[in-house]
Design a protein around this motif. Structure first.
Motif, mmCIF file in Angstrom:
data_model
loop_
_atom_site.group_PDB
_atom_site.id
_atom_site.type_symbol
_atom_site.label_atom_id
_atom_site.label_comp_id
_atom_site.label_asym_id
_atom_site.label_seq_id
_atom_site.Cartn_x
_atom_site.Cartn_y
_atom_site.Cartn_z
ATOM 1 N N GLN A 114 -2.224 0.443 10.597
ATOM 2 C CA GLN A 114 -2.685 1.121 9.386
ATOM 3 C C GLN A 114 -2.446 2.614 9.534
ATOM 4 O O GLN A 114 -2.867 3.228 10.504
ATOM 5 C CB GLN A 114 -4.167 0.864 9.133
ATOM 6 N N THR A 116 -2.186 6.502 7.172
ATOM 7 C CA THR A 116 -2.726 7.169 5.994
ATOM 8 C C THR A 116 -1.788 6.964 4.809
ATOM 9 O O THR A 116 -0.564 7.039 4.960
ATOM 10 C CB THR A 116 -2.874 8.679 6.280
ATOM 11 N N LEU A 117 -2.347 6.725 3.638
ATOM 12 C CA LEU A 117 -1.561 6.607 2.414
ATOM 13 C C LEU A 117 -1.166 8.011 1.968
ATOM 14 O O LEU A 117 -2.021 8.844 1.669
ATOM 15 C CB LEU A 117 -2.381 5.911 1.320
ATOM 16 N N LEU A 173 1.034 -2.433 1.688
ATOM 17 C CA LEU A 173 0.197 -1.331 1.230
ATOM 18 C C LEU A 173 -0.993 -1.824 0.407
ATOM 19 O O LEU A 173 -2.090 -1.269 0.503
ATOM 20 C CB LEU A 173 1.033 -0.325 0.433
ATOM 21 N N HIS A 177 -4.415 -0.721 2.019
ATOM 22 C CA HIS A 177 -5.104 0.362 1.301
ATOM 23 C C HIS A 177 -5.861 -0.092 0.060
ATOM 24 O O HIS A 177 -6.555 0.713 -0.557
ATOM 25 C CB HIS A 177 -4.094 1.454 0.929
ATOM 26 N N ASP A 180 -7.186 1.928 -3.442
ATOM 27 C CA ASP A 180 -6.537 3.248 -3.429
ATOM 28 C C ASP A 180 -5.055 3.128 -3.745
ATOM 29 O O ASP A 180 -4.510 3.905 -4.534
ATOM 30 C CB ASP A 180 -6.719 3.930 -2.061
ATOM 31 N N TYR A 181 -4.405 2.142 -3.128
ATOM 32 C CA TYR A 181 -2.977 1.963 -3.395
ATOM 33 C C TYR A 181 -2.748 1.471 -4.818
ATOM 34 O O TYR A 181 -1.826 1.928 -5.502
ATOM 35 C CB TYR A 181 -2.324 1.000 -2.404
#
Length: 199
Positions: A114, A116-117, A173, A177, A180-181
């Protein structure tokens, strides 16, 4: 222009592969290379193979074919110069977008990792600015030596990038995420601003 295309292709590989990896190691102590994990996934492995064949076709085989006499699909110095401009702009944009990813930059997707986006810089405009810039570079290189070999290679790269994003990166993703994604993907286009937003 075929020799220039070969030189630019090699420069591109050194810049976005070698130099970017070196920067990642200096920053984090990690290469960011997750292609070994990616190879365990048969879908990623096939997509990477298609992308590599396409890139070699447009970046090496097409210029070599042009040098040994394969005629161009379009014979125009304007097309070749336009290709040179696109290739250089694409190379710079690819490297810049890689740098914006910072410590999250990876080559290949490790499903168990994982990061950070990243939604800043060019990622505010499109979700995949690196791949968009790679396609600009590949289009430029193809136009510099516009043979049927190069066009076939470009088509393979386009298909591989679409598959990579839709079959590998987006599901990863979404899983990692979550909301958020999904909110980000609903607001930002996939490869072109406003186009390919997820519903």
């Amino acid at each position: 222009m075929a020799i220039t295309a070969l030189i630019l292709f090699i420069t591109f590989l050194v810049l976005v592969g070698g130099v970017r990896t070196w920067i990642q190691v200096r920053r984090t102590g990690d290469t960011g290379d997750r292609r070994e994990a990616a190879r365990r996934d048969p879908v990623q492995r096939r997509i990477d193979g298609l992308a590599a064949m396409g890139a070699l076709a447009l970046g090496v085989a097409s210029p070599v074919a042009a040098l040994v006499g394969l005629g161009p699909v379009v014979e125009s110095s304007l097309v070749e110069v336009g290709g040179l401009v696109l290739a250089v702009l694409g190379m710079v944009a690819t490297f810049a977008a890689q740098l914006v990813m910072g410590d999250s930059w990876r080559a290949g997707v490790d499903p168990d990792e994982q990061t950070t986006l990243v939604t800043s810089g060019p990622f505010r405009l499109v979700r995949n600015p690196i791949l968009t810039a790679v396609l600009v570079t590949c289009t430029g290189l193809t136009l510099m030596a516009p043979t049927v070999v190069g066009l076939a290679g470009l088509a393979a790269v386009v298909v591989a990038n679409q598959l990579l994003v839709r079959r590998v990166e987006e599901p990863y993703l979404r899983r990692v995420h979550g909301e958020d994604y999904l909110l980000y993907a609903a607001a930002v286009g996939r490869f072109v601003p406003g186009i390919g937003r997820l519903k």
